[in-house]
Structures are given as C-alpha cells and as structure tokens.
Design a protein around this motif. Structure first.
Motif, PDB file in Angstrom:
ATOM      1  N   ASP A 254       0.827  -1.208   0.000  1.00 16.72           N
ATOM      2  CA  ASP A 254       0.000   0.000   0.000  1.00 16.72           C
ATOM      3  C   ASP A 254       0.864   1.261   0.000  1.00 16.72           C
ATOM      4  O   ASP A 254       2.074   1.232   0.174  1.00 16.72           O
ATOM      5  N   MET A 255       0.177   2.382  -0.152  1.00 19.34           N
ATOM      6  CA  MET A 255       0.838   3.659  -0.379  1.00 19.34           C
ATOM      7  C   MET A 255       1.508   4.185   0.886  1.00 19.34           C
ATOM      8  O   MET A 255       1.191   3.773   1.995  1.00 19.34           O
ATOM      9  N   LEU A 256       2.415   5.119   0.689  1.00 18.84           N
ATOM     10  CA  LEU A 256       3.154   5.702   1.804  1.00 18.84           C
ATOM     11  C   LEU A 256       2.297   6.679   2.593  1.00 18.84           C
ATOM     12  O   LEU A 256       1.497   7.436   2.027  1.00 18.84           O
ATOM     13  N   GLU A 257       2.503   6.669   3.922  1.00 19.25           N
ATOM     14  CA  GLU A 257       1.865   7.650   4.802  1.00 19.25           C
ATOM     15  C   GLU A 257       2.862   8.703   5.294  1.00 19.25           C
ATOM     16  O   GLU A 257       2.565   9.463   6.213  1.00 19.25           O
ATOM     17  N   VAL A 258       4.025   8.748   4.692  1.00 20.72           N
ATOM     18  CA  VAL A 258       5.044   9.736   5.075  1.00 20.72           C
ATOM     19  C   VAL A 258       4.482  11.151   4.882  1.00 20.72           C
ATOM     20  O   VAL A 258       3.951  11.482   3.829  1.00 20.72           O
ATOM     21  N   GLY A 259       4.588  11.967   5.923  1.00 17.27           N
ATOM     22  CA  GLY A 259       4.095  13.339   5.851  1.00 17.27           C
ATOM     23  C   GLY A 259       2.636  13.498   6.222  1.00 17.27           C
ATOM     24  O   GLY A 259       2.072  14.593   6.096  1.00 17.27           O
ATOM     25  N   ASN A 260       2.006  12.434   6.723  1.00 22.98           N
ATOM     26  CA  ASN A 260       0.580  12.495   7.058  1.00 22.98           C
ATOM     27  C   ASN A 260       0.300  12.466   8.554  1.00 22.98           C
ATOM     28  O   ASN A 260      -0.819  12.154   8.967  1.00 22.98           O
ATOM     29  N   GLY A 261       1.291  12.792   9.370  1.00 17.73           N
ATOM     30  CA  GLY A 261       1.000  12.935  10.791  1.00 17.73           C
ATOM     31  C   GLY A 261       1.890  12.174  11.747  1.00 17.73           C
ATOM     32  O   GLY A 261       1.937  12.500  12.935  1.00 17.73           O
ATOM     33  N   MET A 262       2.599  11.158  11.278  1.00  9.65           N
ATOM     34  CA  MET A 262       3.538  10.470  12.152  1.00  9.65           C
ATOM     35  C   MET A 262       4.790  11.332  12.336  1.00  9.65           C
ATOM     36  O   MET A 262       5.119  12.146  11.467  1.00  9.65           O
ATOM     37  N   PRO A 263       5.501  11.177  13.455  1.00  8.23           N
ATOM     38  CA  PRO A 263       6.745  11.937  13.641  1.00  8.23           C
ATOM     39  C   PRO A 263       7.814  11.492  12.653  1.00  8.23           C
ATOM     40  O   PRO A 263       7.725  10.409  12.046  1.00  8.23           O
ATOM     41  N   ALA A 264       8.850  12.316  12.512  1.00 10.87           N
ATOM     42  CA  ALA A 264       9.868  12.087  11.489  1.00 10.87           C
ATOM     43  C   ALA A 264      10.563  10.746  11.648  1.00 10.87           C
ATOM     44  O   ALA A 264      10.874  10.077  10.656  1.00 10.87           O
ATOM     45  N   ASN A 265      10.802  10.314  12.889  1.00  4.67           N
ATOM     46  CA  ASN A 265      11.488   9.030  13.077  1.00  4.67           C
ATOM     47  C   ASN A 265      10.651   7.877  12.532  1.00  4.67           C
ATOM     48  O   ASN A 265      11.175   6.960  11.895  1.00  4.67           O
ATOM     49  N   GLU A 266       9.340   7.916  12.769  1.00  5.52           N
ATOM     50  CA  GLU A 266       8.474   6.851  12.272  1.00  5.52           C
ATOM     51  C   GLU A 266       8.320   6.926  10.748  1.00  5.52           C
ATOM     52  O   GLU A 266       8.279   5.894  10.072  1.00  5.52           O
ATOM     53  N   ASP A 267       8.235   8.153  10.211  1.00  2.00           N
ATOM     54  CA  ASP A 267       8.208   8.304   8.755  1.00  2.00           C
ATOM     55  C   ASP A 267       9.479   7.744   8.128  1.00  2.00           C
ATOM     56  O   ASP A 267       9.442   7.078   7.087  1.00  2.00           O
ATOM     57  N   ARG A 268      10.608   8.017   8.756  1.00  2.12           N
ATOM     58  CA  ARG A 268      11.893   7.537   8.235  1.00  2.12           C
ATOM     59  C   ARG A 268      11.951   6.001   8.240  1.00  2.12           C
ATOM     60  O   ARG A 268      12.408   5.375   7.282  1.00  2.12           O
ATOM     61  N   THR A 283       3.547   8.159  -2.820  1.00  2.00           N
ATOM     62  CA  THR A 283       3.305   9.011  -1.665  1.00  2.00           C
ATOM     63  C   THR A 283       1.827   9.400  -1.603  1.00  2.00           C
ATOM     64  O   THR A 283       1.123   9.400  -2.621  1.00  2.00           O
ATOM     65  N   GLY A 284       1.373   9.756  -0.392  1.00  4.50           N
ATOM     66  CA  GLY A 284      -0.033  10.094  -0.230  1.00  4.50           C
ATOM     67  C   GLY A 284      -0.243  11.330   0.616  1.00  4.50           C
ATOM     68  O   GLY A 284      -1.289  11.486   1.243  1.00  4.50           O
ATOM     69  N   ASN A 285       0.743  12.220   0.644  1.00  2.57           N
ATOM     70  CA  ASN A 285       0.665  13.429   1.457  1.00  2.57           C
ATOM     71  C   ASN A 285       0.378  14.648   0.588  1.00  2.57           C
ATOM     72  O   ASN A 285       0.279  14.536  -0.630  1.00  2.57           O
ATOM     73  N   ASP A 286       0.235  15.799   1.227  1.00  2.00           N
ATOM     74  CA  ASP A 286       0.012  17.044   0.499  1.00  2.00           C
ATOM     75  C   ASP A 286       1.371  17.619   0.113  1.00  2.00           C
ATOM     76  O   ASP A 286       2.052  18.240   0.938  1.00  2.00           O
ATOM     77  N   LEU A 287       1.767  17.427  -1.126  1.00  2.00           N
ATOM     78  CA  LEU A 287       3.087  17.863  -1.574  1.00  2.00           C
ATOM     79  C   LEU A 287       3.233  19.372  -1.569  1.00  2.00           C
ATOM     80  O   LEU A 287       4.356  19.887  -1.573  1.00  2.00           O
ATOM     81  N   ARG A 288       2.136  20.100  -1.515  1.00  2.00           N
ATOM     82  CA  ARG A 288       2.190  21.563  -1.535  1.00  2.00           C
ATOM     83  C   ARG A 288       2.583  22.137  -0.178  1.00  2.00           C
ATOM     84  O   ARG A 288       2.960  23.313  -0.090  1.00  2.00           O
ATOM     85  N   LYS A 289       2.497  21.302   0.874  1.00  2.00           N
ATOM     86  CA  LYS A 289       2.706  21.808   2.234  1.00  2.00           C
ATOM     87  C   LYS A 289       3.639  20.897   3.027  1.00  2.00           C
ATOM     88  O   LYS A 289       3.439  20.668   4.213  1.00  2.00           O
ATOM     89  N   MET A 290       4.677  20.395   2.390  1.00  2.00           N
ATOM     90  CA  MET A 290       5.577  19.470   3.068  1.00  2.00           C
ATOM     91  C   MET A 290       6.552  20.211   3.974  1.00  2.00           C
ATOM     92  O   MET A 290       7.055  21.279   3.627  1.00  2.00           O
ATOM     93  N   SER A 291       6.832  19.602   5.120  1.00  2.00           N
ATOM     94  CA  SER A 291       7.886  20.118   5.972  1.00  2.00           C
ATOM     95  C   SER A 291       9.240  19.788   5.359  1.00  2.00           C
ATOM     96  O   SER A 291       9.361  18.931   4.473  1.00  2.00           O
ATOM     97  N   LYS A 292      10.264  20.459   5.842  1.00  2.00           N
ATOM     98  CA  LYS A 292      11.617  20.189   5.368  1.00  2.00           C
ATOM     99  C   LYS A 292      11.997  18.740   5.663  1.00  2.00           C
ATOM    100  O   LYS A 292      12.606  18.064   4.829  1.00  2.00           O
ATOM    101  N   GLU A 293      11.594  18.239   6.836  1.00  2.00           N
ATOM    102  CA  GLU A 293      11.921  16.865   7.214  1.00  2.00           C
ATOM    103  C   GLU A 293      11.269  15.859   6.275  1.00  2.00           C
ATOM    104  O   GLU A 293      11.897  14.884   5.851  1.00  2.00           O
ATOM    105  N   THR A 294       9.993  16.104   5.946  1.00  2.00           N
ATOM    106  CA  THR A 294       9.296  15.193   5.036  1.00  2.00           C
ATOM    107  C   THR A 294       9.949  15.187   3.664  1.00  2.00           C
ATOM    108  O   THR A 294      10.172  14.124   3.063  1.00  2.00           O
ATOM    109  N   THR A 295      10.282  16.369   3.164  1.00  2.00           N
ATOM    110  CA  THR A 295      10.932  16.470   1.857  1.00  2.00           C
ATOM    111  C   THR A 295      12.264  15.735   1.858  1.00  2.00           C
ATOM    112  O   THR A 295      12.592  15.014   0.903  1.00  2.00           O
TER     113      THR A 295
END
Length: 409
Positions: A254-268, A283-295
């Motif tokens: 299934d698709m990635l949840e990176v950038g959808n609310g989990m902390p950076a360590n769990e996304d990593r 990916t399944g996040n809002d690419l228009r509003k990504m944090s630096k960590e998510t990017t």
C-alpha cells in the motif's frame, strides 16, 4: 440431401474460422517492459480521499516538480476514487464535470507537459469504493476512454464485486487495456484476499498484499467489518512473499503515509522499510505543504537507490533481538543494504560482527561474507561513511527508527 447439408454444416463449423472463440481470443498478459523498478509517484487517496478536483491535481503536479521529487524519480500523478461523473447513453464513462471542467484529456496533457505520467482509478465491481460507477461490464469501453485520455497507470480496486473471481476479473481488465492499445501500468488492488501474488505477475505490474494502510506506526484501526493497518502490521504481512516480486511485478504493501501525521522518526522507518522490501513508493501526502523533514525523507537519493535497485530483489528479515530487527537486501553489483529497525519505544543498542556472520540469500544466490570480501560501510540517513566490515558495526537505534547501511565491495 439432408445428409449432405448436415455434412456441409458440420464441416463449416469445424473450420478454423468457425471455431468457438477463434475470432475473439483475448490477450490476458500485461504490457511488458513497464515498472521494471518499483513505481514511484503520488496518489490522492491517503490525504484527500474523495476531495479531488483538477485544481488540486495541477497544483500537486507543480509541487512534485518544485520540491525536487520529480528529479528524485517520482513519476506518476494518480487520481484515486471519486473523479467519476456518469456514463453516457452508449456506456462510456465521463469525468465529474464540476470537479474536472477542463476534462481528463486536458489534465493528462498538463501532467505530461511536466514530464510526468498520469494515473486514474477504477473498480472491478459495479461501483467503486466511494460509490461511483465501477467498470464491471464496461471494461473494454473504459480502457478505450483511458487510452484516449492518455492514461499511464490504472489502480483497479475490488469493492462491490459480488460473485466475481479476482483472477478472472483482473484478466478481463488486462485484456481490455491490451485491446485499447496504450501501454498502461496495472495496479491490482484486491487487498491480497485471493493471493494475487500467485497469478498477478503475468496480469498486472503490482498487486496489493493487504488491506488499507493508515498513518500509525504500530496499531490496528478496527472499522467493524474491515480493518486498516499500521506500518508495522503491514510489514509483518509481507512475510513469505518475496519470491513473487521482481522487475515488472511487485508486491504492494500500500501507499506511503510519510508526511501524514507520524513523527519524522516513524516516517523515516516507514520509508526505509518500503525501500528495503522493493515496494512501490506512491506518496499520499500534500506535496504543496511538506515540511523540510518530510521532503528530506522522500528525496533521499541514497535510500531511493536501495528501492530502485535494478536487481529487483525484495529484502528479508535476518534476525530479531530485543525488539530490533535486522533486514538485508541484496543489490546490483554485489552490494547490500542492511537495516536495523527498532520497533520498541526505547532506544536500543545494536552490534553486528560482519566477520562472524556470513549471509547467503537463497533466493538471489547473493552472498555477504566479510571473511572473503571487505566492504565499505555507509550510513545512508546520516550521509556519512562508517568504516569497513573489518570491524563490527555498533550503534544505538532510536525508538521507532532505523539505521540504514550500504555495503559496497
């Protein structure tokens, strides 16, 4: 006279041109030479569900380019459920005119102008999961429409499929896509119920192995009649499936949840494990509003290279100790990726003695033997070298996090 007529009739129906099905033979084999590495891109569902329109899709396509994700290898812009309007009198599907007033062809052209590829969603049943028109009974018409729009990727779901058998239903849409004549990646989204890994490799390019993911590291969301799964639960369900994956045919957790609310360590950790098991990176996040960590997580090219390795071998769990799992993935050119995954809520120390732990992967026939070959060790998240395999590796893995190493001869 009657005998002669009967003989002629018998001969006529025995000729090749009159053989049952002779003129209607279907090609149930997917398009070859597509998805030779796990597909990378974006899908609307995890963040936006049914709230999709052409303005959003154009903005996401722009963001995929502006954030550097396109340059990192992300290619597909896929609209999930709820883009559908109605069928016309001839049964051809149309987009929702309020949400997509310019039409899907214009949207596909815009996405293609960015150097990207365009994907849509449908369902093998009478209705999609969101209650829009499904493709059942209209497969060949829908495939013609998708080809005319310029579609490059089709996610094909499994809601409202009363009485259908999965293998047959997916072979039908494959035959329809072949008949339409445009090479389209087929994503089989049957949730793993009918073991699509056994019949999917010739029919589609990837197949879902589980039910839906949601943005939780280690939990289950019980909806009553169905469940959605956290990252670790889905990872566990991949056990025993690696032999079915390879270039052009991938297990899809299934698709990635990176950038959808989990902390950076769990996304990593999530991103790393999907890379280790050669999963599609949609990916399944809002690419228009990504944090630096998510990017930074989504565009780490050294980690992406592990996922996109041309050998196409899915990684495997080698051992577990004190909630820390050791995973290995053979790579092209005799390289190896090694991940230490800490599933506990506390930091955990790891020590791995390369010299005393030779490893042979029976599937790929690759060997990691530091007594025969010295490897350079690089930490891919720290982006720094970490010695060689002449010395044991030692580190502390933070809670719900990973250490990812690349071993190069």
């Amino acid at each position: 006279m009657k005998k002669t007529a009967l003989l002629l009739l018998s001969l006529a129906f025995s000729l090749p041109g009159f053989s049952q099905g002779n003129n209607y033979t279907q090609n149930y084999k997917k398009y070859d030479n597509l998805a030779l590495t796990p597909p990378m891109g974006w899908n609307s569902w995890n963040k936006f569900a049914c709230n999709v329109d052409e303005k959003l899709i154009r903005e996401v396509a722009d963001a995929l380019v502006a954030t550097g994700m396109k340059d990192a290898g992300y290619t597909y812009i896929n609209i999930d459920d709820c883009w559908h309007g109605e069928r016309d009198a001839q049964g051809f599907i149309h987009e929702d005119p309020k949400r997509f007033p310019s039409g899907m062809k214009a949207l596909a052209d815009y996405i293609h102008s960015k150097g990207l590829k365009f994907g849509v969603y449908s369902d093998a049943g009478s209705q999609t999961c969101g209650g829009r028109p499904g493709s059942r009974g209209y497969e060949f018409q829908d495939a013609q429409v998708y080809a005319s729009w310029g579609v490059d990727y089709l996610k094909y779901d499994w809601c409202n499929t009363e009485g259908l058998k999965a293998e047959g239903a997916y072979k039908t849409i494959t035959a329809a896509l072949r008949k339409a004549g445009r090479p389209i990646v087929l994503s089989i989204c049957e949730w793993g119920n009918d073991k699509p890994w056994e019949w999917g490799p010739t029919v589609g390019h990837l197949w879902r192995t589980t039910g839906d993911i949601y943005n939780c590291f280690d939990c289950i969301n019980d909806h009553g009649t169905w469940k959605s799964w956290g990252v670790m639960q889905i990872l566990d369900k991949q056990d025993g499936l690696r032999q079915y994956a390879g270039p052009g045919h991938w297990n899809d957790p299934d698709m990635l949840e990176v950038g959808n609310g989990m902390p950076a360590n769990e996304d990593r950790a999530h991103f790393t494990m999907w890379s280790m098991i050669a999963a599609p990176l949609i990916t399944g996040n809002d690419l228009r509003k990504m944090s630096k960590e998510t990017t930074e997580i989504l565009t780490n090219r050294e980690v992406l290279a592990v996922n996109q390795d041309k050998l196409g071998v899915q990684g495997f769990k080698q051992s577990t100790k004190d909630s820390v799992e050791t995973w290995l993935k053979p790579l092209e050119g005799g390289k190896w990726a090694v991940t230490f995954l800490n599933r506990s809520r506390k930091p955990q120390p790891v020590r791995f003695d390369w010299q005393t732990t030779p490893i042979t992967d029976d599937l790929s026939k690759q060997e990691l033997n530091a007594t025969k070959t010295t490897y350079k060790v690089r930490n891919l998240w720290a982006k720094k070298d970490a010695g060689t395999t002449k010395k044991a590796f030692a580190a502390t893995v933070p809670a719900h996090d990973v250490v990812l190493l690349l071993l190069t001869k």
